[in-house]
Scaffold this motif. Structure first.
Motif, PDB file in Angstrom:
ATOM      1  N   LYS A  45       0.707  -1.250  -0.074  1.00  0.00           N
ATOM      2  CA  LYS A  45      -0.056   0.053   0.029  1.00  0.00           C
ATOM      3  C   LYS A  45       0.963   1.378  -0.060  1.00  0.00           C
ATOM      4  O   LYS A  45       0.591   2.234  -0.662  1.00  0.00           O
ATOM      5  CB  LYS A  45      -0.907   0.065   1.132  1.00  0.00           C
ATOM      6  N   GLU A  46       1.925   1.126   0.692  1.00  0.00           N
ATOM      7  CA  GLU A  46       2.717   2.620   0.763  1.00  0.00           C
ATOM      8  C   GLU A  46       3.720   2.928  -0.287  1.00  0.00           C
ATOM      9  O   GLU A  46       4.043   4.116  -0.624  1.00  0.00           O
ATOM     10  CB  GLU A  46       3.402   2.541   2.188  1.00  0.00           C
ATOM     11  N   ASN A  47       3.916   1.547  -0.975  1.00  0.00           N
ATOM     12  CA  ASN A  47       4.744   1.853  -2.277  1.00  0.00           C
ATOM     13  C   ASN A  47       3.991   1.041  -3.197  1.00  0.00           C
ATOM     14  O   ASN A  47       4.394   0.128  -3.613  1.00  0.00           O
ATOM     15  CB  ASN A  47       6.105   1.339  -1.900  1.00  0.00           C
ATOM     16  N   ASN A 158      -4.115   7.626  -1.013  1.00  0.00           N
ATOM     17  CA  ASN A 158      -3.705   6.330  -1.767  1.00  0.00           C
ATOM     18  C   ASN A 158      -3.267   6.880  -3.083  1.00  0.00           C
ATOM     19  O   ASN A 158      -2.131   6.395  -3.833  1.00  0.00           O
ATOM     20  CB  ASN A 158      -4.751   5.509  -2.144  1.00  0.00           C
ATOM     21  N   SER A 161       0.262   8.519  -2.722  1.00  0.00           N
ATOM     22  CA  SER A 161       1.216   7.548  -2.830  1.00  0.00           C
ATOM     23  C   SER A 161       1.662   6.723  -4.064  1.00  0.00           C
ATOM     24  O   SER A 161       2.509   6.506  -4.377  1.00  0.00           O
ATOM     25  CB  SER A 161       0.742   6.161  -1.596  1.00  0.00           C
TER      26      SER A 161
END
Length: 232
Positions: A45-47, A158, A161
């Protein structure tokens, strides 16, 4: 399995951008299964890999690409795709329709992205190449914040990111446009249809999205379609 394995097996070449994305880990979505959402997704999710947070878009693994090509080319497949059409699926919708490279119109290593519907036996032109398709998906996601399971702020987070991991694959002009839109506040607006208006919300309106698509990634076939099967 590598992109080169698939190219050799089926006798074509992926766009250079797709192979760059693979080499840099942007196609790595892990192994799909019953626990993917709870165990794999949080780690990605973060990358985000390619369009992880985009609506109705599920990236295929390379093994999945291989299997779907084989299925689409099977003479017994229910879609009965005409032999002259060469589609290379790289993602799918949640309903099982495919986002494909359209090999028939390859030019200088680039090829259009089409959406292959299994219900309407039609292929819809989405963008003239993969880079423009990524830009188009970003704009579309920015215009429609309609996921009831996720807050508006999380949807925006989102997108931010995803932009961070994707911007290097876009033109400077595309990057600037998306960054400026991400700096906006979420707005409520209406979309006009022949039957009336519908309420919507996002970082830009549907009309603004369409104007930007036509100005920044013009493609005379965008929004048009063709039948890929003789089956009714």
């Amino acid at each position: 399995m590598t992109p080169q394995d698939i190219e050799k097996k089926y006798g074509f070449e992926f766009p250079l951008l797709y192979k760059q994305l693979e080499a840099e880990g942007m196609l790595n979505v892990g192994e799909y299964g019953p626990n993917w959402s709870s165990e794999v997704y949080p780690k990605l999710k973060e990358n985000p890999p390619l369009l992880l947070h985009s609506y109705d878009f599920e990236l295929l693994t390379l093994e999945g690409v291989n299997e779907e090509i084989k299925q689409l080319r099977d003479p017994e497949d229910y879609r009965q795709i005409r032999k002259e059409f060469k589609f290379i699926p790289f993602a799918q919708s949640y309903g099982g329709d495919h986002y494909c490279f359209f090999l028939n119109e390859e030019k200088n290593g680039e090829m259009p992205i089409v959406f292959l519907s299994h219900d309407a036996v039609e292929a819809d032109y989405l963008a003239k190449n993969l880079q423009d398709f990524i830009f188009k998906m970003f704009l579309t996601d920015m215009a429609y914040f309609d996921n009831e399971d996720v807050s508006d702020q999380e949807l925006k987070n989102n997108l931010e990111s995803m932009f961070r991991t994707h911007k290097k694959y876009l033109t400077h002009q595309q990057q600037d446009i998306l960054q400026n839109i991400l700096n906006r506040e979420i707005i409520d607006y209406e979309i006009s249809f022949s039957y009336g208006n519908e309420e919507a919300k996002g970082l830009l309106t549907d009309d603004e999205k369409n104007i930007l698509l036509n100005e920044i990634i013009p493609f005379d076939k965008m929004g048009t379609s063709f039948e890929y099967s003789d089956e009714e």
